[in-house]
Design an enzyme around this catalytic site. Structure first.
Site, PDB file in Angstrom:
ATOM      1  N   HIS A  70      -0.717  -3.986  -7.088  1.00  0.00           N
ATOM      2  CA  HIS A  70      -0.326  -3.715  -5.397  1.00  0.00           C
ATOM      3  C   HIS A  70      -1.163  -5.194  -5.271  1.00  0.00           C
ATOM      4  O   HIS A  70      -2.167  -5.856  -5.565  1.00  0.00           O
ATOM      5  CB  HIS A  70      -1.863  -2.701  -6.016  1.00  0.00           C
ATOM      6  CG  HIS A  70      -0.597  -1.527  -5.474  1.00  0.00           C
ATOM      7  ND1 HIS A  70      -0.900  -0.858  -6.962  1.00  0.00           N
ATOM      8  CD2 HIS A  70      -0.559  -0.292  -4.876  1.00  0.00           C
ATOM      9  CE1 HIS A  70      -0.623   0.304  -6.712  1.00  0.00           C
ATOM     10  NE2 HIS A  70      -0.186   0.857  -5.675  1.00  0.00           N
ATOM     11  N   HIS A  82       8.456  -1.581   3.493  1.00  0.00           N
ATOM     12  CA  HIS A  82       6.647  -0.425   2.446  1.00  0.00           C
ATOM     13  C   HIS A  82       6.332   0.379   3.733  1.00  0.00           C
ATOM     14  O   HIS A  82       4.852   1.089   3.481  1.00  0.00           O
ATOM     15  CB  HIS A  82       5.914  -0.468   1.959  1.00  0.00           C
ATOM     16  CG  HIS A  82       5.241  -0.117   1.178  1.00  0.00           C
ATOM     17  ND1 HIS A  82       6.140   0.946   0.036  1.00  0.00           N
ATOM     18  CD2 HIS A  82       3.886   0.441   0.631  1.00  0.00           C
ATOM     19  CE1 HIS A  82       4.662   1.654  -0.291  1.00  0.00           C
ATOM     20  NE2 HIS A  82       3.444   1.059  -0.040  1.00  0.00           N
ATOM     21  N   HIS A 140       1.557   2.010   6.314  1.00  0.00           N
ATOM     22  CA  HIS A 140       1.404   3.124   4.756  1.00  0.00           C
ATOM     23  C   HIS A 140       0.894   4.838   5.073  1.00  0.00           C
ATOM     24  O   HIS A 140       0.358   4.713   4.221  1.00  0.00           O
ATOM     25  CB  HIS A 140       0.115   2.271   4.313  1.00  0.00           C
ATOM     26  CG  HIS A 140       0.783   2.114   2.878  1.00  0.00           C
ATOM     27  ND1 HIS A 140      -0.311   2.788   2.577  1.00  0.00           N
ATOM     28  CD2 HIS A 140       1.027   1.658   2.040  1.00  0.00           C
ATOM     29  CE1 HIS A 140       0.224   3.208   1.244  1.00  0.00           C
ATOM     30  NE2 HIS A 140       0.706   2.292   0.478  1.00  0.00           N
ATOM     31  N   ASP A 190       2.804  -4.020  -4.135  1.00  0.00           N
ATOM     32  CA  ASP A 190       2.975  -2.940  -3.051  1.00  0.00           C
ATOM     33  C   ASP A 190       1.220  -3.560  -1.736  1.00  0.00           C
ATOM     34  O   ASP A 190       0.326  -3.887  -2.260  1.00  0.00           O
ATOM     35  CB  ASP A 190       2.362  -0.999  -3.869  1.00  0.00           C
ATOM     36  CG  ASP A 190       3.846  -0.693  -3.272  1.00  0.00           C
ATOM     37  OD1 ASP A 190       4.633  -1.284  -4.654  1.00  0.00           O
ATOM     38  OD2 ASP A 190       4.119   0.685  -3.693  1.00  0.00           O
TER      39      ASP A 190
END
Length: 313
Positions: free
Chosen positions: A255, A161, A165, A110
């Site tokens: 991540h 995503h 964020h 991510d």
């Protein structure tokens, strides 16, 4: 092969025609080394619970975001992976893991692209490991070199995503739609295919988010194994967090962006080796859902309280 897979191959051929040779690991590393000088916003480390996770603070929203279609076209009948993804998403809702009937798992990353995306891609290429990247639209604009490098690997699936964020549960329907559509349009502007997978920041979503998935033609992908790499607990701890929790069908959260990720890069090679040592096949999320589709009753996803999604995301 998915739409993304075909898009990546086409883009690679286009780059070869322009005499941009990134066919070897050494050349890829050279391109990725340049990405380290591209500015990247480092956010505070996040807690494992969404309601305690500090939100990203972006300096100024862009004056203009790229606008894309609110609904994606139906996939080609020949695109088995995308068809499977949408069928599972419609039947199951938010997806935490595969069915568990086959000995395969999916690595997911991510918050990129950023300075650590390149070194991570080098590990994946060297070990011939598929993975799925959930990209933040703004970071694509701020880190174009690692974004381009990501598109050159055939076994990488690229997913949405959001653009900034920020937690979706703080937004109304229109703002959530803008986050998802703008990010997807930005991905396409960088030569990527329209994403069919979506992961909400911090794993936090509500009924508006589910409505958007249905209307837009996307599937929400959560996770079943949290590496907790965002806490930077050390390489061995990241490896242990994954290996203690993994089982057939797991979707593993890590991540490549959002902070200093050198521990993640170092841990990934060890995780890949140990997973394969246990006989696991490593696949992208679409391949997992095609070959080992989950059942709704297996997902253990009750209605998530606002802002209380598990893990980092």
């Amino acid at each position: 092969m998915s739409v993304v897979g075909r898009s990546l191959r086409a883009l690679a051929r286009s780059w070869q025609q322009r005499s941009v040779q990134i066919a070897s690991l050494g050349a890829l590393a050279l391109v990725l080394a340049f990405s380290a000088v591209v500015p990247f916003e480092r956010s505070p480390e996040r807690s494992a619970r969404a309601e305690r996770a500090p939100q990203r603070t972006l300096s100024e929203p862009p004056a203009r975001r790229i606008v894309g279609p609110e609904k994606l076209p139906a996939p080609s009948p020949a695109d088995a992976e995308t068809t499977a993804v949408l069928a599972v998403g419609k039947a199951v809702g938010p997806i935490r893991h595969g069915g568990g009937a086959r000995h395969m798992v999916a690595l997911t990353f991510d918050d990129g692209p950023g300075p650590f995306t390149g070194p991570l891609l080098a590990v994946l290429r060297r070990t011939n490991t598929p993975a799925t990247f959930f990209q933040v639209g703004r970071n694509l604009d701020e880190n174009p070199l690692p974004a381009r490098a990501t598109t050159l690997l055939d076994e990488v699936e690229l997913a949405d995503h959001t653009y900034t964020h920020n937690s979706l549960v703080t937004m109304d329907f229109g703002k959530q739609q803008d986050e998802i559509v703008s990010s997807a349009a930005t991905m396409q502007a960088h030569g990527e295919a329209a994403p069919r997978l979506f992961r909400p920041p911090y794993g936090a979503y509500n009924q508006d988010t589910l409505r958007l998935m249905n209307e837009r033609g996307m599937a929400m992908i959560l996770w079943s194994v949290d590496s907790e790499d965002y806490t930077r607990p050390g390489v061995d701890r990241i490896v242990d967090n994954v290996m203690k929790a993994v089982k057939p069908g797991s979707i593993i959260l890590m991540h490549d962006g959002g902070g200093e990720r050198s521990q993640t890069v170092a841990a990934v090679a060890k995780i890949i080796k140990r997973l394969r040592g246990r006989g696991y096949g490593l696949v992208t999320v679409p391949e997992l859902l095609l070959k080992d589709p989950p059942q709704k009753a297996d997902q253990e996803v009750a209605v998530v309280p606002p802002g209380a999604g598990e893990g980092a995301g």
